[in-house]
Structures are given as C-alpha cells and as structure tokens.
Design an enzyme around this catalytic site. Structure first.
Site, PDB file in Angstrom:
ATOM      1  N   ARG A  46      77.078  -0.714  -7.426  1.00 34.92           N
ATOM      2  CA  ARG A  46      77.044  -0.357  -6.004  1.00 34.92           C
ATOM      3  C   ARG A  46      77.554  -1.445  -5.095  1.00 34.92           C
ATOM      4  O   ARG A  46      78.334  -1.190  -4.183  1.00 34.92           O
ATOM      5  CB  ARG A  46      75.600  -0.033  -5.563  1.00 34.92           C
ATOM      6  N   THR A  47      77.069  -2.661  -5.292  1.00 39.18           N
ATOM      7  CA  THR A  47      77.394  -3.707  -4.320  1.00 39.18           C
ATOM      8  C   THR A  47      78.903  -3.964  -4.309  1.00 39.18           C
ATOM      9  O   THR A  47      79.543  -3.938  -3.255  1.00 39.18           O
ATOM     10  CB  THR A  47      76.601  -4.991  -4.638  1.00 39.18           C
ATOM     11  N   LYS A  75      87.174 -22.039 -18.216  1.00 40.80           N
ATOM     12  CA  LYS A  75      87.747 -23.335 -18.635  1.00 40.80           C
ATOM     13  C   LYS A  75      86.884 -24.493 -18.161  1.00 40.80           C
ATOM     14  O   LYS A  75      87.243 -25.655 -18.321  1.00 40.80           O
ATOM     15  CB  LYS A  75      89.144 -23.498 -18.019  1.00 40.80           C
ATOM     16  N   ARG A  96      78.680 -12.613  -5.918  1.00 41.33           N
ATOM     17  CA  ARG A  96      77.435 -12.388  -6.664  1.00 41.33           C
ATOM     18  C   ARG A  96      77.470 -13.325  -7.855  1.00 41.33           C
ATOM     19  O   ARG A  96      78.492 -13.415  -8.551  1.00 41.33           O
ATOM     20  CB  ARG A  96      77.309 -10.946  -7.133  1.00 41.33           C
ATOM     21  N   HIS A 124      69.346 -11.093  -1.479  1.00 39.85           N
ATOM     22  CA  HIS A 124      70.374 -10.050  -1.479  1.00 39.85           C
ATOM     23  C   HIS A 124      70.377  -9.438  -0.070  1.00 39.85           C
ATOM     24  O   HIS A 124      69.964  -8.301   0.129  1.00 39.85           O
ATOM     25  CB  HIS A 124      70.024  -9.014  -2.546  1.00 39.85           C
TER      26      HIS A 124
HETATM   27  C1  NCD Z   1      69.971  -4.852  -7.116  1.00 41.10           C
HETATM   28  C2  NCD Z   1      70.442  -6.256  -7.424  1.00 41.10           C
HETATM   29  O1  NCD Z   1      71.534  -6.467  -7.951  1.00 41.10           O
HETATM   30  O2  NCD Z   1      69.687  -7.161  -7.085  1.00 41.10           O
HETATM   31  N1  NCD Z   1      70.971  -3.896  -7.170  1.00 41.10           N
HETATM   32  C3  NCD Z   1      71.751  -3.675  -6.064  1.00 41.10           C
HETATM   33  O3  NCD Z   1      72.479  -4.518  -5.627  1.00 41.10           O
HETATM   34  N2  NCD Z   1      71.649  -2.497  -5.464  1.00 41.10           N
HETATM   35  C4  NCD Z   1      68.744  -4.455  -7.818  1.00 41.10           C
HETATM   36  C5  NCD Z   1      68.602  -4.721  -9.274  1.00 41.10           C
HETATM   37  O4  NCD Z   1      69.529  -5.133  -9.969  1.00 41.10           O
HETATM   38  O5  NCD Z   1      67.504  -4.467  -9.767  1.00 41.10           O
END
Ligand code: NCD
Length: 292
Positions: A46-47, A75, A96, A124
């Site tokens: 999703r993100t 590397k 991320r 997040h």
């Molecule tokens: C979450 C995350 O990556 O922290 N997912 C997201 O971005 N919607 C939740 C999770 O991984 O549990």
C-alpha cells in the site's frame, strides 16, 4: 513548515488539519516536472504503490526501487551516501527502511524533502494522516471519541505515530494487547503530559461496548526480540454483538488472522476504505511538501 516529515511530531495539530483539509483526490498536473524517488528497503504494498499512484495522478514522475538488494547497499554503500545522491536526482523522497532513525539519516544527507514511509518499529506518520482522515470521514470528528488500539502496540509503528497524533485531540484511549506487547513507556508518559485518558486491557470484550474506533494491528513478527506470544488478540465476529452501531474497525493492513474475512461484509469494517484513502491523502501530502 519543516523540510521533512520524519515523525508525526513534525506537524502540530494545525499542520495535520491543514493537510487533511486539502485532501480531495482530484487528478491534476500540479506536480508536472517533479520527480518522486520511491526508496523502499523493506517490503510494502500500500505505502509504495499509493505514493507512486499519488505522484502520477498529480502529473509527476517516479523513480526508485522496492528492494534494497537492487541498490549499491548490496556493495556496502552507506544509507547517507545513497540518499545524498538520490536527493540530487529527485524533488521529493519517500523512504521505508528496517532501521529506526533511517529516515532522519536520509533527511540529514540531502536538502530534498524526505517523507518517512516507516522506519523500523519507530514511526509511520503518513499512515497516521490516512487514519485520521478516515476517522473524520466516518465519525465526523476525532475529538470526543473512544478509540481502542489492539495488537502489537510495542513494535507497531503505525500505533506509535497514531498515539502521538491522538494526544493532540481530546480522546479516550484503550490499549488492548498481550502484556509483552504493551505501549512503550515513552508514549504513556506523553499521554500523561498531555492529559489524555488511557487504560490497558488484554481482551477486546472488555472495551468493545464503548468503542467508537477499533484500530486493529498485526503481530510484527519480523521485529520481535525473543518475546513468545501465545495469546490470541484477534477480533471474533461474536464480539461485535456488543458493539455500538456506529463502531468502525480500522487496520493499517496487512491483516493476518486478527480480523476474520467474514467481518469484511459487516457495516463495521472500514479498513478497505482506509487503504483506498491512502492515495488521496498522499496526493495532498506530496503537493504540500513539493512546494513547501
Ligand atoms: C504497516 C507498516 O508497514 O507499518 N503497513 C502499512 O504501511 N499500511 C502495518 C504493518 O506492516 O503491520
């Protein structure tokens, strides 16, 4: 406004509300000529895809990677150097990474705005904006609500950012988790400092009858540090017989067994609406940070 969005604390309540008010999901060409670097060192569905969709819907372009092993990280290049270079290529970066504090390292390496798409178990913040937008959309307000947060409150970064943001509102928070996965003490202290009412439980049944928003999360298996969790903290269909009619269930997703699929068709389920809102909220966010 700060250059970066690393934690939800980078925005005050006005800053949060301003972004939420600008959410409309309308495609346009306001970011034409701009480039988003989408840097995902950790799995994401999703993100990553909602950020990329948001950029494309606003007329921008996307570069990036969805696997650390396809970059010079393989590397031995430092995160600092990688992000410094990418910052010179792009107009905005979303990162991320499994390490807490990684988004901050990225932000310090470049003058380009950096948005934290999740740094280890830490934060997040963009998920929080989606959560708040969805709560307002469904309940009309955040103030005055009783919100139960269920699951892995220790390692769940969406919970950490959301609790910080909710501490700016007048809410009552119920934390439901196995004892070993409780809310970190630093967040409990923040709630006390900001006079937010909160209490702890081990079972959803103890809170379901007074809850307005039930925020479910999965066990963060990949982040556990030796804790053995045998207790089932999942939601069961029968528990909903006690719920207020307007209760809404949110989940940042992915869900595992904590929400059985049969709950999807009940009027309580709002997690797919929440996920869909990701694109519109991130459109507002990208427009804001590209032109800050
Ligand atoms: C979450 C995350 O990556 O922290 N997912 C997201 O971005 N919607 C939740 C999770 O991984 O549990």
């Amino acid at each position: 406004m700060k250059k970066d969005l690393l934690g939800i604390d980078d925005l005050d309540r006005n800053g949060i509300e301003e972004i939420l008010q600008e959410v409309n999901g309308k495609s346009s060409s306001v970011l034409s000529g701009k480039i988003l670097a989408s840097c995902f060192f950790e799995p994401s569905t999703r993100t990553r895809l909602s950020f990329e969709t948001a950029m494309l819907r606003l007329g921008g372009k996307v570069i990036g990677f969805s696997e650390a092993n396809s970059t010079s990280f393989q590397k031995g290049e430092s995160l600092h150097d990688t992000m410094r270079i990418i910052g010179d290529f792009a107009d905005i970066i979303v990162i991320r990474h499994p390490q807490e504090g990684s988004a901050k390292i990225a932000a310090e390496a470049t003058k380009t705005p950096v948005i934290n798409g999740g740094d280890g178990a830490n934060e997040h913040p963009t998920q929080t904006l989606i959560d708040l937008f969805t709560i307002k959309q469904l309940q009309g307000t955040v103030d005055g609500l009783t919100i139960a947060l269920v699951g892995d409150l220790k390692y769940g970064r969406t919970v950490h950012s959301l609790v910080k943001a909710l501490s700016l509102y007048s809410v009552n928070l119920c934390f439901v988790s196995p004892k070993a996965l409780g809310l970190p003490s630093s967040l409990q202290q923040l709630l006390r400092e900001r006079n937010v009412g909160y209490s702890f439980y081990e079972k959803i049944e103890e809170v379901i009858d007074r809850t307005d928003i039930l925020y479910m999360t999965r066990l963060q298996k990949e982040r556990l540090q030796g804790e053995r969790i045998e207790q089932d903290f999942g939601l069961k269909t029968e528990m909903l017989s006690l719920a207020k009619p307007h209760l809404k269930i949110l989940h940042p997703l992915p869900r595992l067994s904590e929400i059985p699929p049969e709950i999807d068709k009940t009027p309580f389920a709002a997690y797919f609406t929440q996920a869909k809102n990701g694109v519109a909220v991130r459109m507002a966010l990208l427009a804001k940070y590209c032109f800050r």
